[in-house]
Design a protein around this motif. Structure first.
Motif, mmCIF file in Angstrom:
data_model
loop_
_atom_site.group_PDB
_atom_site.id
_atom_site.type_symbol
_atom_site.label_atom_id
_atom_site.label_comp_id
_atom_site.label_asym_id
_atom_site.label_seq_id
_atom_site.Cartn_x
_atom_site.Cartn_y
_atom_site.Cartn_z
ATOM 1 N N ASN A 1 1.250 -0.943 0.376
ATOM 2 C CA ASN A 1 0.244 0.172 -0.092
ATOM 3 C C ASN A 1 0.891 1.167 0.042
ATOM 4 O OD1 ASN A 1 -2.419 -1.601 0.199
ATOM 5 N ND2 ASN A 1 -2.401 -1.603 2.111
ATOM 6 N N ILE A 2 1.664 1.026 0.589
ATOM 7 C CA ILE A 2 2.536 2.108 1.085
ATOM 8 C C ILE A 2 3.388 2.582 -0.877
ATOM 9 C CG2 ILE A 2 4.702 3.119 1.711
ATOM 10 C CD1 ILE A 2 4.465 1.287 4.356
ATOM 11 N N ASN B 1 4.854 13.337 -6.944
ATOM 12 C CA ASN B 1 3.299 13.153 -7.289
ATOM 13 C C ASN B 1 3.831 12.110 -8.361
ATOM 14 O OD1 ASN B 1 2.250 14.157 -5.178
ATOM 15 N ND2 ASN B 1 1.486 15.713 -5.943
ATOM 16 N N GLN B 2 4.969 12.196 -9.235
ATOM 17 C CA GLN B 2 4.899 11.679 -10.737
ATOM 18 C C GLN B 2 6.754 11.712 -10.922
ATOM 19 O OE1 GLN B 2 2.733 10.047 -13.329
ATOM 20 N NE2 GLN B 2 1.494 10.517 -10.911
ATOM 21 N N GLY B 3 7.026 10.260 -10.027
ATOM 22 C CA GLY B 3 8.706 9.997 -10.286
ATOM 23 C C GLY B 3 8.806 9.558 -10.600
ATOM 24 N N ASN C 1 1.526 6.187 -8.223
ATOM 25 C CA ASN C 1 2.344 7.414 -8.173
ATOM 26 C C ASN C 1 3.793 7.746 -8.982
ATOM 27 O OD1 ASN C 1 0.836 9.352 -6.585
ATOM 28 N ND2 ASN C 1 1.171 8.347 -4.826
ATOM 29 N N ILE C 2 3.627 6.688 -10.103
ATOM 30 C CA ILE C 2 5.486 6.467 -10.209
ATOM 31 C C ILE C 2 4.942 6.909 -11.676
ATOM 32 C CG2 ILE C 2 6.856 5.040 -10.928
ATOM 33 C CD1 ILE C 2 7.336 3.683 -8.498
ATOM 34 N N ILE D 1 6.955 8.006 -3.594
ATOM 35 C CA ILE D 1 6.481 9.519 -2.480
ATOM 36 C C ILE D 1 6.440 8.576 -0.780
ATOM 37 C CG2 ILE D 1 4.303 9.786 -1.105
ATOM 38 C CD1 ILE D 1 3.412 10.828 -3.648
ATOM 39 N N VAL D 2 7.393 8.401 -0.342
ATOM 40 C CA VAL D 2 7.261 7.919 0.983
ATOM 41 C C VAL D 2 8.832 8.499 0.887
ATOM 42 C CG1 VAL D 2 8.430 6.752 2.539
ATOM 43 C CG2 VAL D 2 6.753 5.914 1.772
ATOM 44 N N LEU D 3 9.704 8.295 -0.140
ATOM 45 C CA LEU D 3 10.998 8.829 -1.055
ATOM 46 C C LEU D 3 11.390 10.557 -1.245
ATOM 47 C CD1 LEU D 3 12.689 6.191 -2.819
ATOM 48 C CD2 LEU D 3 12.975 6.625 -0.335
ATOM 49 N N THR D 4 10.822 10.780 -1.682
ATOM 50 C CA THR D 4 10.912 11.945 -2.261
ATOM 51 C C THR D 4 9.485 13.000 -2.301
ATOM 52 O OG1 THR D 4 9.725 11.531 -4.048
ATOM 53 C CG2 THR D 4 12.206 10.886 -4.035
#
Length: 264
Positions: free
Chosen positions: A5-6, A16-18, A42-43, A10-13
């Motif tokens: 789920n994580i 929103n669009q990595g 979000n990737i 998003i957690v790293l950086t």
């Protein structure tokens, strides 16, 4: 498919669009990371490399399923021009990266086997081990550096191995694999120092995955204690948590799958 789920990016950086790059994604842990990242909404883009089409069927099938979100690049990590071309392509199409993981490694292949004694050392095998296990990673760091923007947090990680720890070496043997992974660790530590000046929000990590059920470990699995042979999905989830919990002070360090720091 690997689900969690994580969102790693998003957690790293906080982006929103990595964009992510997995090197050595045709099988094993690399393929597992691609499967995991494809589940993260979000990737925006995942780049995945493979060496030979014949061994990349699962990866190429994912490309068909996920379309433009996954781009597969043919790269031989022993050829710098291949690495440079891949980095140039990413720069042209996406401009930047937020996550790169080097998952390429060799322990046995055709005439290459882990040495049990000095009598078995072959210089050509040693050179090949270094090319794949360590030199490819530092060349990747060289060519990706412009893609890690100063103002955006990012991670450059490489799968290492506990047997590359000099301080933890109590059994000997496996000369080429141990030495090439120790060299990888030094390359990453030194890269972290330069990255701290040139792309100061990029965290550089060496990661020990534990013994994972992959082609690399198959000939040696009979000696693995019960409960210590990890499925690829489990390893990817564990390493993802280590990456998620890392901060800039951890850059240049060597971590095990359980988050503990390993000695050099």
């Amino acid at each position: 498919m690997i689900k969690q789920n994580i969102s790693l990016i998003i957690v790293l950086t906080g982006i929103n669009q990595g964009n992510a790059l997995i090197v050595g994604a045709s099988q094993g842990i690399g393929l597992g990371f691609v499967q995991y990242l494809l589940q993260q909404e979000n990737i925006a883009k995942i780049y995945a490399t493979y060496r030979q089409k014949e061994t990349a069927n699962e990866l190429l099938a994912l490309k068909i399923e996920f379309g433009d979100r996954l781009e597969c690049l043919q790269v031989d990590v022993t050829i710098e021009s291949d690495i440079a071309a891949a980095a140039a392509h990413i720069k042209e199409s996406s401009k930047r990266l937020h996550l790169a993981i080097y998952c390429v490694g060799v322990l046995h292949e055709e005439d290459l086997t882990p040495e049990k004694s000095l009598r078995q050392i072959d210089p050509e095998n040693l050179l090949y081990s270094f090319q794949v296990n360590s030199i490819g990673a530092v060349l990747l760091a060289k060519h990706l550096m412009p893609l890690f923007k100063k103002g955006e947090p990012s991670v450059f990680a490489s799968v290492s191995a506990k047997v590359g720890s000099i301080g933890d070496n109590r059994l000997g043997g496996w000369y080429g694999y141990r030495a090439s992974k120790a060299a990888l660790n030094m390359f990453l530590k030194t890269t972290a120092i330069e990255y701290s000046r040139r792309c100061p929000q990029t965290i550089v990590l060496a990661l020990h995955p534990g013994t994972t059920d992959t082609r690399l470990s198959q000939p040696f699995q009979k000696n693995v204690p019960p409960g210590k042979l990890f499925a690829v999905e489990h390893t990817v989830n564990l390493l993802s948590k280590v990456i998620q919990q890392a901060n800039i002070k951890d850059s240049g360090k060597f971590f095990s799958w359980d988050g503990s720091e390993l000695p050099w």
